[in-house]
Design a protein around this motif. Sequence first.
Motif, short mmCIF file in Angstrom:
data_model
loop_
_atom_site.label_atom_id
_atom_site.label_comp_id
_atom_site.label_asym_id
_atom_site.label_seq_id
_atom_site.Cartn_x
_atom_site.Cartn_y
_atom_site.Cartn_z
N SER A 182 1.43 -54.80 -11.72
CA SER A 182 2.15 -54.57 -10.35
C SER A 182 1.31 -54.41 -9.33
O SER A 182 2.04 -54.01 -8.16
N ASP A 183 0.04 -53.89 -9.25
CA ASP A 183 -1.37 -53.42 -8.20
C ASP A 183 -0.24 -51.79 -7.40
O ASP A 183 -0.07 -51.86 -6.12
N ARG A 184 0.26 -51.12 -8.84
CA ARG A 184 0.83 -50.37 -8.09
C ARG A 184 0.11 -48.94 -9.25
O ARG A 184 0.27 -48.90 -9.99
N ILE A 185 0.29 -47.73 -8.75
CA ILE A 185 -0.16 -46.46 -9.43
C ILE A 185 1.07 -45.58 -9.07
O ILE A 185 1.65 -45.39 -8.30
N PHE A 186 1.78 -45.00 -9.84
CA PHE A 186 3.09 -43.05 -9.67
C PHE A 186 1.51 -42.31 -9.88
O PHE A 186 1.59 -41.94 -10.80
N LEU A 187 2.14 -41.36 -8.51
CA LEU A 187 0.97 -40.64 -9.39
C LEU A 187 2.27 -39.80 -9.46
O LEU A 187 3.26 -38.98 -8.72
N ASP A 188 1.58 -37.94 -10.26
CA ASP A 188 2.45 -37.33 -10.92
C ASP A 188 1.73 -35.64 -10.21
O ASP A 188 0.40 -35.42 -11.00
N ALA A 189 1.99 -35.41 -9.17
CA ALA A 189 1.56 -34.60 -8.18
C ALA A 189 2.50 -33.08 -8.72
O ALA A 189 1.82 -32.24 -7.85
#
Length: 268
Positions: A182-189
Motif C-alpha cells: 500500500s506504499d506506506r509506513i507506520f512510524l513508531d516514534a
Amino acid sequence: MDIKAYIESGILELYVAGTLSEKENEEVYALMQKHPEVLQEVLEIEAAIVKLTASTSQRDSDHILQRIKQTLGFDGNKDTKVVSIAKPKYNWITYTGWAASIVLAAGLLWTVNQNKQLQSDVQIAETQQSLLETQIANSKNSLEDANVLISVLRDDNITKVPLAGQGNFASTFAKVYWDKDSDRIFLDAQGLPDPPEGKVYQVWSLTLTPLTPTSLGTIDSFTADANKIFEIKNANESEAFGITLEPAGGSESPTMDQLYTLGVVSAS
C-alpha cells in the motif's frame, strides 16, 4: 384551534405582561413557533408597549408643575391670601393606562430575558451536541486506526525496520513498519523526545548506492499525538530510513549533525 379568536382573547397581552403561568407561557410560545400570525401579534404588542412607555416618560414636568400651582391658587399674585383647593378629579382611565403600561413594560422585560435565556440554553445544547458528535467521531476514528495498526503489526509481509539512536542521540530509538503493498509506513516514534520550539522531526527514505535521501515529510503533530505513531506515504525503493531534527517547515536535505535515528532495511 381558531387562531383569530385566540389572538382576540387577550391572552397574548397577558403573555407580554408576564402574568401567565409557566404552562400557559409554554403554550403561547409553542403557538408562536407554529403560527406566524401569533408571533406577529406578540411583536406588535411589545412594540406598542415600548411606544407607550416612551411617550409617558417624556411628559413636560414644568407644565404639570404649573397646573398644580394653579389648582392650589399659587398663580403668581403676591396678595393672594386664600388657598383654593379644588376637589380632586380622579381620571381612572389615565391611572389605569399608567398601571397597564408599567405592568406590560415589566412583562416585556421579563419576556426579553426569558427569550435570551432560551437562546442561551439552545446554544449550549447545540454546543454540547457538537462536542459529543466530535468525541464519537474521534473515538470511531481512533478505533479504526487501532484496528489497522494491529493488522499491520500482525502481518508477516510487513517489513519491520528498527531505527537506532545516532551520535549524541544514542538514547533515542524508533521503528518503521513498511507496508510495501500500500506504499506506506507506520512510524513508531515513541523513543524520540518532544522537539524544541521552532523545530520538527523530518523522516527520510534513503538509497545507499549512491547515498540519496528522499524526504517523506515532517511530523508536525508530534507533540500533540499521544501515541507517537504516524502513517506516512512511501512509494520509494527504500534501503534505509532516518529521522533528523530540522527547522519548522523542513529542509531539502538532512542535517547530518541532527540525525537522531537511522535503520537499514533488512535484505531478507
